[in-house]
Scaffold this motif. Structure first.
Motif, mmCIF file in Angstrom:
data_model
loop_
_atom_site.group_PDB
_atom_site.id
_atom_site.type_symbol
_atom_site.label_atom_id
_atom_site.label_comp_id
_atom_site.label_asym_id
_atom_site.label_seq_id
_atom_site.Cartn_x
_atom_site.Cartn_y
_atom_site.Cartn_z
ATOM 1 N N GLN A 9 0.852 -1.196 0.000
ATOM 2 C CA GLN A 9 0.000 0.000 0.000
ATOM 3 C C GLN A 9 0.885 1.242 0.000
ATOM 4 O OE1 GLN A 9 -3.504 0.408 0.451
ATOM 5 N NE2 GLN A 9 -3.946 -1.757 0.348
ATOM 6 N N GLU A 29 -9.042 4.115 -8.642
ATOM 7 C CA GLU A 29 -10.015 4.568 -7.651
ATOM 8 C C GLU A 29 -9.853 6.048 -7.362
ATOM 9 O OE1 GLU A 29 -9.673 2.208 -4.120
ATOM 10 O OE2 GLU A 29 -10.578 0.464 -5.073
ATOM 11 N N ASN A 30 -10.925 6.634 -6.901
ATOM 12 C CA ASN A 30 -10.912 8.037 -6.506
ATOM 13 C C ASN A 30 -11.171 8.209 -5.017
ATOM 14 O OD1 ASN A 30 -10.192 9.881 -8.512
ATOM 15 N ND2 ASN A 30 -12.083 9.479 -9.627
ATOM 16 N N SER A 31 -10.929 7.175 -4.226
ATOM 17 C CA SER A 31 -11.209 7.277 -2.791
ATOM 18 C C SER A 31 -10.355 8.350 -2.111
ATOM 19 C CB SER A 31 -11.013 5.926 -2.108
ATOM 20 O OG SER A 31 -9.701 5.453 -2.326
ATOM 21 N N SER A 32 -9.210 8.673 -2.681
ATOM 22 C CA SER A 32 -8.332 9.692 -2.084
ATOM 23 C C SER A 32 -8.450 11.040 -2.788
ATOM 24 C CB SER A 32 -6.882 9.218 -2.139
ATOM 25 O OG SER A 32 -6.471 9.092 -3.487
ATOM 26 N N LYS A 91 -10.395 13.660 -2.549
ATOM 27 C CA LYS A 91 -10.534 14.857 -1.701
ATOM 28 C C LYS A 91 -9.178 15.293 -1.148
ATOM 29 C CE LYS A 91 -11.947 14.767 2.608
ATOM 30 N NZ LYS A 91 -12.713 14.552 3.807
ATOM 31 N N HIS A 98 -14.888 15.376 -3.745
ATOM 32 C CA HIS A 98 -15.124 14.105 -3.066
ATOM 33 C C HIS A 98 -16.560 13.630 -3.313
ATOM 34 C CE1 HIS A 98 -14.877 10.953 -0.072
ATOM 35 N NE2 HIS A 98 -15.963 11.432 0.495
ATOM 36 N N ALA A 113 -16.879 12.443 -6.858
ATOM 37 C CA ALA A 113 -15.948 11.378 -7.256
ATOM 38 C C ALA A 113 -16.609 10.240 -8.030
ATOM 39 C CB ALA A 113 -15.183 10.846 -6.048
ATOM 40 N N PRO A 114 -17.775 9.724 -7.613
ATOM 41 C CA PRO A 114 -18.390 8.642 -8.390
ATOM 42 C C PRO A 114 -18.726 9.056 -9.827
ATOM 43 C CG PRO A 114 -19.428 8.803 -6.237
ATOM 44 C CD PRO A 114 -18.531 9.996 -6.381
ATOM 45 N N GLY A 149 -8.617 7.787 -12.193
ATOM 46 C CA GLY A 149 -8.684 7.859 -10.739
ATOM 47 C C GLY A 149 -7.316 8.195 -10.170
ATOM 48 N N GLU A 162 -5.661 6.740 -7.723
ATOM 49 C CA GLU A 162 -4.835 5.603 -7.312
ATOM 50 C C GLU A 162 -5.048 4.407 -8.229
ATOM 51 O OE1 GLU A 162 -4.559 5.738 -2.544
ATOM 52 O OE2 GLU A 162 -6.522 5.246 -3.356
#
Length: 184
Positions: free
Chosen positions: A40, A119-122, A124, A156, A159-160, A170, A172
């Motif tokens: 990670q 992914e776009n979880s980060s 924000k 954030h 993001a979806p 994305g 990551e």
């Protein structure tokens, strides 16, 4: 396995698990010891990713899984912020990867691709930090900016939708690979 002594100590106390302080190669785990390995946000920090991946392959059991998560140089944030993108993080990030370059790096180490996603979880946090870097542009002591904070919160929430409009951009890369008998 944790290279930083302070982080290794915290991990030891928090998890009550055995934590090896140092790098993976120096830990000298037995061959085919692990069912799964997670890197990670690590591969971008090592001088020789190929060497690290060969060690992961050696200590991973047959049919074991390796998951690699790293910043995506083809992200929307990198396209927008360019040299101010938080994912570059010089000088700590020695290597930067696109989905293709990371895939090729893992294949060259003898792994088989199971799943590749971005992914776009980060988003924000990346957006906010990139905005601060951009506003500072080399200045020291920049303070937090509420406008940047609310802007990052908006991204954030979006993001979806951003992921649907720009599916490969994305922030990551999450790449899952396997070691199986065909690639020993």
């Amino acid at each position: 396995v944790e290279n930083d002594p302070v982080s290794a100590n915290i991990a030891q106390k928090e998890s009550n698990a055995e934590v090896y302080e140092g790098d993976l190669q120096c830990a000298k785990f037995e061959s085919e010891y692990f069912d799964a390995i997670s890197l990670q946000h690590l591969i971008e920090h090592v001088y020789n990713p190929h060497e690290l991946l060969l060690e992961c392959k050696r200590i991973l059991k047959c049919d074991g899984k390796l998951v690699v998560v790293t910043p995506n140089t083809e992200s929307l944030g990198h396209s927008y912020f360019k040299k101010h993108w938080r994912g570059l993080e010089p000088p700590r990030h020695i290597n930067c990867f696109s989905p293709d370059s990371l895939t090729n790096t893992l294949i060259s180490a003898g792994f088989e691709i199971v799943e590749l996603r971005v992914e776009n979880s980060s988003l924000k946090n990346i957006w906010y930090a990139s905005r601060l870097i951009q506003s500072a542009d080399g200045a020291i002591g920049i303070t937090n900016n509420k406008i940047f904070y609310f802007e990052s919160k908006l991204f954030h929430l979006l993001a979806p939708f951003i992921g649907m409009l720009f599916p490969n951009q994305g922030e990551e890369i999450v790449l899952t690979v396997t070691k199986n008998s065909a690639n020993l």
